[in-house]
Design an enzyme around this catalytic site. Structure first.
Site, PDB file in Angstrom:
ATOM      1  N   HIS A 198      -3.063   7.096   3.258  1.00 40.33           N
ATOM      2  CA  HIS A 198      -3.554   5.865   2.628  1.00 40.33           C
ATOM      3  C   HIS A 198      -4.938   5.557   3.200  1.00 40.33           C
ATOM      4  O   HIS A 198      -5.147   5.573   4.422  1.00 40.33           O
ATOM      5  CB  HIS A 198      -2.572   4.720   2.905  1.00 40.33           C
ATOM      6  CG  HIS A 198      -3.122   3.377   2.571  1.00 40.33           C
ATOM      7  ND1 HIS A 198      -3.799   3.114   1.404  1.00 40.33           N
ATOM      8  CD2 HIS A 198      -3.112   2.197   3.269  1.00 40.33           C
ATOM      9  CE1 HIS A 198      -4.176   1.855   1.384  1.00 40.33           C
ATOM     10  NE2 HIS A 198      -3.783   1.275   2.502  1.00 40.33           N
ATOM     11  N   CYS A 235       0.819  -1.225   0.000  1.00 42.71           N
ATOM     12  CA  CYS A 235       0.000   0.000   0.000  1.00 42.71           C
ATOM     13  C   CYS A 235       0.846   1.265   0.000  1.00 42.71           C
ATOM     14  O   CYS A 235       0.327   2.353  -0.248  1.00 42.71           O
ATOM     15  CB  CYS A 235      -0.945   0.000   1.193  1.00 42.71           C
ATOM     16  SG  CYS A 235      -1.997  -1.449   1.230  1.00 42.71           S
ATOM     17  N   ASN A 272     -10.380  -0.053   0.878  1.00 45.11           N
ATOM     18  CA  ASN A 272      -8.922   0.046   0.788  1.00 45.11           C
ATOM     19  C   ASN A 272      -8.490  -0.424  -0.612  1.00 45.11           C
ATOM     20  O   ASN A 272      -8.625  -1.597  -0.940  1.00 45.11           O
ATOM     21  CB  ASN A 272      -8.312  -0.839   1.887  1.00 45.11           C
ATOM     22  CG  ASN A 272      -6.798  -0.836   1.877  1.00 45.11           C
ATOM     23  OD1 ASN A 272      -6.169  -0.402   0.919  1.00 45.11           O
ATOM     24  ND2 ASN A 272      -6.207  -1.347   2.937  1.00 45.11           N
TER      25      ASN A 272
HETATM   26  O1  UT7 Z   1      -3.471  -1.283   3.904  1.00 39.80           O
HETATM   27  C1  UT7 Z   1      -3.241  -1.738   5.234  1.00 39.80           C
HETATM   28  C2  UT7 Z   1      -4.169  -2.859   5.451  1.00 39.80           C
HETATM   29  N1  UT7 Z   1      -4.924  -3.074   6.592  1.00 39.80           N
HETATM   30  C3  UT7 Z   1      -5.365  -2.195   7.528  1.00 39.80           C
HETATM   31  O2  UT7 Z   1      -5.104  -1.040   7.580  1.00 39.80           O
HETATM   32  C4  UT7 Z   1      -6.233  -2.810   8.582  1.00 39.80           C
HETATM   33  C5  UT7 Z   1      -5.933  -2.312   9.980  1.00 39.80           C
HETATM   34  N2  UT7 Z   1      -6.846  -2.918  10.947  1.00 39.80           N
HETATM   35  C6  UT7 Z   1      -8.137  -2.624  10.995  1.00 39.80           C
HETATM   36  O3  UT7 Z   1      -8.614  -1.808  10.218  1.00 39.80           O
HETATM   37  C7  UT7 Z   1      -9.003  -3.296  12.047  1.00 39.80           C
HETATM   38  O4  UT7 Z   1      -8.189  -4.062  12.914  1.00 39.80           O
HETATM   39  C8  UT7 Z   1     -10.106  -4.194  11.428  1.00 39.80           C
HETATM   40  C9  UT7 Z   1     -11.159  -3.339  10.750  1.00 39.80           C
HETATM   41  C10 UT7 Z   1      -9.518  -5.164  10.414  1.00 39.80           C
HETATM   42  C11 UT7 Z   1     -10.793  -5.027  12.498  1.00 39.80           C
HETATM   43  O5  UT7 Z   1     -11.328  -4.177  13.509  1.00 39.80           O
HETATM   44  P1  UT7 Z   1     -11.078  -4.477  15.047  1.00 39.80           P
HETATM   45  O6  UT7 Z   1     -11.780  -3.434  15.803  1.00 39.80           O
HETATM   46  O7  UT7 Z   1      -9.589  -4.600  15.236  1.00 39.80           O
HETATM   47  O8  UT7 Z   1     -11.824  -5.854  15.242  1.00 39.80           O
HETATM   48  P2  UT7 Z   1     -11.245  -7.262  15.720  1.00 39.80           P
HETATM   49  O9  UT7 Z   1     -10.362  -7.857  14.664  1.00 39.80           O
HETATM   50  O10 UT7 Z   1     -10.714  -7.143  17.093  1.00 39.80           O
HETATM   51  O11 UT7 Z   1     -12.553  -8.138  15.761  1.00 39.80           O
HETATM   52  C12 UT7 Z   1     -13.602  -7.862  16.717  1.00 39.80           C
HETATM   53  C13 UT7 Z   1     -14.730  -8.839  16.484  1.00 39.80           C
HETATM   54  C14 UT7 Z   1     -14.292 -10.305  16.424  1.00 39.80           C
HETATM   55  O12 UT7 Z   1     -15.286 -11.073  17.049  1.00 39.80           O
HETATM   56  P3  UT7 Z   1     -15.082 -11.602  18.573  1.00 39.80           P
HETATM   57  O13 UT7 Z   1     -13.825 -12.428  18.549  1.00 39.80           O
HETATM   58  O14 UT7 Z   1     -14.934 -10.352  19.414  1.00 39.80           O
HETATM   59  O15 UT7 Z   1     -16.319 -12.376  18.835  1.00 39.80           O
HETATM   60  C15 UT7 Z   1     -14.319 -10.598  14.939  1.00 39.80           C
HETATM   61  O16 UT7 Z   1     -14.554 -11.973  14.684  1.00 39.80           O
HETATM   62  O17 UT7 Z   1     -15.365  -8.557  15.236  1.00 39.80           O
HETATM   63  C16 UT7 Z   1     -15.481  -9.767  14.495  1.00 39.80           C
HETATM   64  N3  UT7 Z   1     -15.460  -9.443  13.068  1.00 39.80           N
HETATM   65  C17 UT7 Z   1     -16.555  -9.084  12.380  1.00 39.80           C
HETATM   66  N4  UT7 Z   1     -17.846  -8.973  12.735  1.00 39.80           N
HETATM   67  C18 UT7 Z   1     -18.711  -8.582  11.796  1.00 39.80           C
HETATM   68  C19 UT7 Z   1     -14.391  -9.400  12.239  1.00 39.80           C
HETATM   69  N5  UT7 Z   1     -14.775  -9.019  11.005  1.00 39.80           N
HETATM   70  C20 UT7 Z   1     -16.114  -8.826  11.065  1.00 39.80           C
HETATM   71  C21 UT7 Z   1     -17.068  -8.415  10.125  1.00 39.80           C
HETATM   72  N6  UT7 Z   1     -18.358  -8.310  10.526  1.00 39.80           N
HETATM   73  N7  UT7 Z   1     -16.765  -8.129   8.844  1.00 39.80           N
END
Ligand code: UT7
Length: 320
Positions: A242, A108, A272
């Site tokens: 980004h 990215c 993204n």
């Molecule tokens: O170009 C660079 C690339 N990437 C990035 O910049 C990504 C950087 N990271 C992020 O943007 C965030 O970490 C995410 C958006 C990917 C995830 O958000 P988060 O607040 O860190 O959520 P998490 O991974 O801690 O997940 C929280 C919960 C989990 O459930 P449990 O374990 O708490 O029951 C996930 O399974 O949310 C769940 N979850 C979802 N729920 C509904 C994960 N994806 C989804 C979804 N819909 N799409």
């Protein structure tokens, strides 16, 4: 270095969060709250090369130079349907250019790496007019059963045409050895000699670690390039980050104590789009007339590697 033309192109198909919720255990509220993304545009019947050529042609047209006056093409791309020739060769063919070309992969951060290479080429006398095209189809890298990654991405191409000038005020790119926080593996053709099993591993991401690393790196890079440009943070008119997650942009805005109005964003519309996100945003702002001569602009990106890059440019419209 001076940007004299910008362009961008997106696939036709728009997929909203509700459309994803029809086949994934997700919902609009989760995606919007955690990422700011409301929809994304995804390749269906198009090919990435055609988006790349479209964006390139727009940048050349706005730059007002003959295609044969382009001295170099740099294409930033993580994945596309061709292994060889490079996407830059295919763009070269599509715009009928007559110059060397090369692909780079800095994930990215590719636009920032491309700008640094182009700027260095100019300073070394290798090339004067350089076309940078960032073309990405990250929707082809993810497992569409994995709700934690597939909701985040969209496909796009963004391009800039640069010529010589004094608009690059400071620049830095970095890489830290964090290859396990964001990666994808692909299976190559087998040989009679291969002694290990290979498999395709779709995009894997440690989301929270990527989030924290991105915020920290972006704030550090921005502070560095602003100081190196002899400026104060308050002197900056626009921070183009980004477009990965609106919460990352908000966190950087908060830590730099700068109002969110200085942080334009379109992640809500496109998701993204990897290295294409900054040139796409730059083109949209250019088209809307939001960039004024003399504006100080910070560009800042982060991605797999873990690569980062930032620069300060001063905007001057198409005066050569
Ligand atoms: O170009 C660079 C690339 N990437 C990035 O910049 C990504 C950087 N990271 C992020 O943007 C965030 O970490 C995410 C958006 C990917 C995830 O958000 P988060 O607040 O860190 O959520 P998490 O991974 O801690 O997940 C929280 C919960 C989990 O459930 P449990 O374990 O708490 O029951 C996930 O399974 O949310 C769940 N979850 C979802 N729920 C509904 C994960 N994806 C989804 C979804 N819909 N799409």
């Amino acid at each position: 270095m001076k940007i004299i033309g910008t362009g961008s192109a997106h696939p036709r198909l728009t997929i909203t969060n509700d459309m994803l919720a029809a086949f994934l255990d997700t919902n609009d509220e989760w995606i919007t709250t955690r990422t700011g993304i409301k929809q994304r545009q995804i390749i269906s019947d198009e090919r990435l090369k055609d988006l790349a050529i479209d964006a390139a042609k727009q940048a050349i047209k706005k730059g007002g130079i003959d295609v044969h006056d382009i001295d170099y093409i740099i294409c930033s791309n993580v994945v596309n349907e061709y292994v060889t020739p490079s996407l830059s060769c295919i763009i070269h063919d599509g715009i009928d250019a007559n110059c060397p070309c090369v692909d780079i992969n800095a994930a990215c951060s590719g636009f920032l790496y491309g700008l640094q290479i182009a700027h260095s080429f100019q300073r070394a006398g290798v090339a004067r007019n350089i076309l940078i095209v960032c073309a990405e189809e990250p929707t082809r890298m993810v497992d569409w059963k994995d709700r934690s990654t597939c909701v985040l991405f969209g496909d796009a191409a963004g391009a800039v045409l640069i010529t010589e000038g004094d608009c690059m005020k400071s620049m830095r790119v970095t890489n830290m050895s964090k290859t396990d926080v964001l990666y994808e593996e692909r299976k190559l053709e087998p040989t009679p000699y291969l002694r290990r099993n290979e498999d395709n591993v779709p995009l894997q991401m440690k989301g929270q670690e990527v989030f924290k690393t991105a915020v920290k790196a972006s704030v550090k890079d921005i502070a560095h390039v602003v100081e190196e440009a002899g400026l104060q943070i308050d002197d900056i008119d626009h921070f183009l980050l980004h477009q990965a997650n609106l919460r990352i942009i908000e966190a950087v805005s908060h830590l730099l104590k700068q109002d969110m109005s200085k942080f334009p964003h379109n992640v809500e519309l496109y998701g993204n789009t990897s290295s294409a996100s900054i040139p796409v945003l730059l083109n949209e702002m250019n088209m809307r007339g939001e960039l004024k001569d003399g504006d100080k602009i910070v560009l800042s990106a982060f991605g797999a590697g873990f690569t980062t890059g930032a620069c300060v440019i001063e905007w001057h419209s198409n005066q050569k």
